[in-house]
Design a protein around this motif. Structure first.
Motif, PDB file in Angstrom:
ATOM      1  N   ARG A 194      -4.237 -16.722  -6.898  1.00 18.22           N
ATOM      2  CA  ARG A 194      -3.976 -18.028  -6.306  1.00 18.22           C
ATOM      3  C   ARG A 194      -4.986 -18.293  -5.186  1.00 18.22           C
ATOM      4  O   ARG A 194      -5.584 -17.379  -4.628  1.00 18.22           O
ATOM      5  N   ALA A 195      -5.115 -19.581  -4.834  1.00 16.88           N
ATOM      6  CA  ALA A 195      -6.100 -19.968  -3.819  1.00 16.88           C
ATOM      7  C   ALA A 195      -5.528 -20.961  -2.820  1.00 16.88           C
ATOM      8  O   ALA A 195      -6.273 -21.724  -2.197  1.00 16.88           O
ATOM      9  N   ASP A 196      -4.199 -20.925  -2.646  1.00 11.04           N
ATOM     10  CA  ASP A 196      -3.553 -21.939  -1.813  1.00 11.04           C
ATOM     11  C   ASP A 196      -3.087 -21.423  -0.460  1.00 11.04           C
ATOM     12  O   ASP A 196      -2.439 -22.144   0.294  1.00 11.04           O
ATOM     13  N   PHE A 197      -3.422 -20.178  -0.110  1.00 13.02           N
ATOM     14  CA  PHE A 197      -3.104 -19.697   1.223  1.00 13.02           C
ATOM     15  C   PHE A 197      -4.040 -20.362   2.238  1.00 13.02           C
ATOM     16  O   PHE A 197      -5.122 -20.851   1.869  1.00 13.02           O
ATOM     17  N   PRO A 198      -3.666 -20.382   3.528  1.00 11.71           N
ATOM     18  CA  PRO A 198      -4.591 -20.928   4.537  1.00 11.71           C
ATOM     19  C   PRO A 198      -5.958 -20.260   4.462  1.00 11.71           C
ATOM     20  O   PRO A 198      -6.065 -19.030   4.462  1.00 11.71           O
ATOM     21  N   GLY A 199      -6.996 -21.063   4.327  1.00  4.70           N
ATOM     22  CA  GLY A 199      -8.349 -20.537   4.177  1.00  4.70           C
ATOM     23  C   GLY A 199      -8.770 -20.301   2.743  1.00  4.70           C
ATOM     24  O   GLY A 199      -9.934 -19.993   2.475  1.00  4.70           O
ATOM     25  N   GLY A 200      -7.831 -20.437   1.793  1.00  2.00           N
ATOM     26  CA  GLY A 200      -8.181 -20.267   0.389  1.00  2.00           C
ATOM     27  C   GLY A 200      -8.872 -21.499  -0.163  1.00  2.00           C
ATOM     28  O   GLY A 200      -8.772 -22.587   0.395  1.00  2.00           O
TER      29      GLY A 200
END
Length: 308
Positions: A194-200
């Motif tokens: 996934r790429a939806d964390f803060p900074g992703g």
């Protein structure tokens, strides 16, 4: 455009294939509670070793830690007569706590992570209101790696690749002919991180994955997680560049960047937060150490309400 780091990694892979340097020996320990694969990799000539992405057991309901998973690694290292030079983290994990500090006490080794951990510390230091006692300069780690850096593990060359997207600080460690790629990519039947964390950033993740998949086709890729895709009964954590390019359901050859970004963004919007995100990030951004004890001598994990 020329990619000097990929060229260096490719050259070292060829040196292993040509018998000029030894091939790394890898032993993997899978923690089913967090779906995490931790790897011990060593040089068969010198017995020098690195431990990658270790797991500290954490009972979230009780707020208690234990070292059972890490002890199995200690037992293996001692049984094999290895000397640990490195405790390596591919990134600041959001799904398990790192056992690196405890393993350092038992076995030694310098703790290394990507230099952009500083960005992660700044973002999550604010989210968790960590205060001025929390250093945001990466000083909790012994080594902050930058893209293209090289070093030796015994007689085996290592090239470090910055592969952001899942988080800003993700690194892959190409050790001899094997790449330890963290959470960038999973088994071909499960896809990508996934790429939806803060900074992703999904676009950045695609670029990082395609960069990794430009390594020689036979390069072994050791993964950090597996979740057993539908129809598969066994956990797996070893694949190759060739298999990923041909079969990865999210990012095989022919998938465009825009197609990937659309898929990843849509999919991420449906995913729940990892169940151990709150404790994991607070600990791992500190190099695996607990938050500073408060006046009563106890460390506390914060849960910011309605913040994430």
């Amino acid at each position: 455009m020329r990619d000097a780091a990929i060229e260096a990694a490719t050259a070292q892979i060829r040196r292993v294939q040509n018998g000029e340097v030894p091939s790394p020996v890898v032993c993997t320990f899978f923690d089913e509670a967090t779906n995490t694969a931790s790897h011990v990799v060593h040089c068969p000539v010198t017995r020098r070793a690195a431990i990658i992405d270790s797991v500290l057991d954490y009972d979230a309901a009780a707020g208690r830690t234990s070292n059972g998973s890490a002890q199995v690694i200690v037992d293996y290292v001692r049984r094999e007569g290895l000397t640990v030079d490195w405790q390596l983290e591919t990134h600041a994990h959001a799904d398990h706590l790192s056992a690196a500090p405890w393993l350092q006490e038992q076995l030694g080794g310098k703790l290394g992570i990507g230099a952009d951990i500083i960005r992660v510390q700044n973002v999550f230091g604010k989210i968790f209101n960590a205060g001025t006692r929390f250093a945001r300069d990466g000083s909790q780690f012994d080594r902050l790696f930058k893209d293209g850096e090289t070093f030796l593990l015994g007689e085996i060359p290592v090239t470090v690749l910055h592969v952001p997207g899942h988080t800003p600080a993700d690194m892959a460690f190409v050790i001899g002919s094997s790449a330890f790629v963290g959470d960038t990519i999973f088994m071909p039947d499960f896809g990508t991180a996934r790429a939806d964390f803060p900074g992703g950033d999904a676009r950045q993740l695609f670029q990082s994955i395609r960069r990794l998949l430009s390594l020689p086709p036979e390069t072994r890729l050791f993964l950090c997680h597996d979740y057993k895709a539908p129809g598969r009964d066994d956990y797996a954590w070893l694949t190759t560049v060739a298999l990923e390019r041909e079969c990865n359901i999210h990012v095989h050859d022919g998938i465009s960047e825009d197609e990937f970004v659309s898929m990843r963004t849509t999919r991420d919007a449906t995913l729940a937060m990892p169940k151990l995100l709150m404790p994991s990030v607070q600990v791992n951004m500190r190099g695996g150490h607990m938050p500073e004890p408060e006046a009563d001598g106890i460390s506390y994990i914060k849960i910011p309400v309605n913040r994430l």
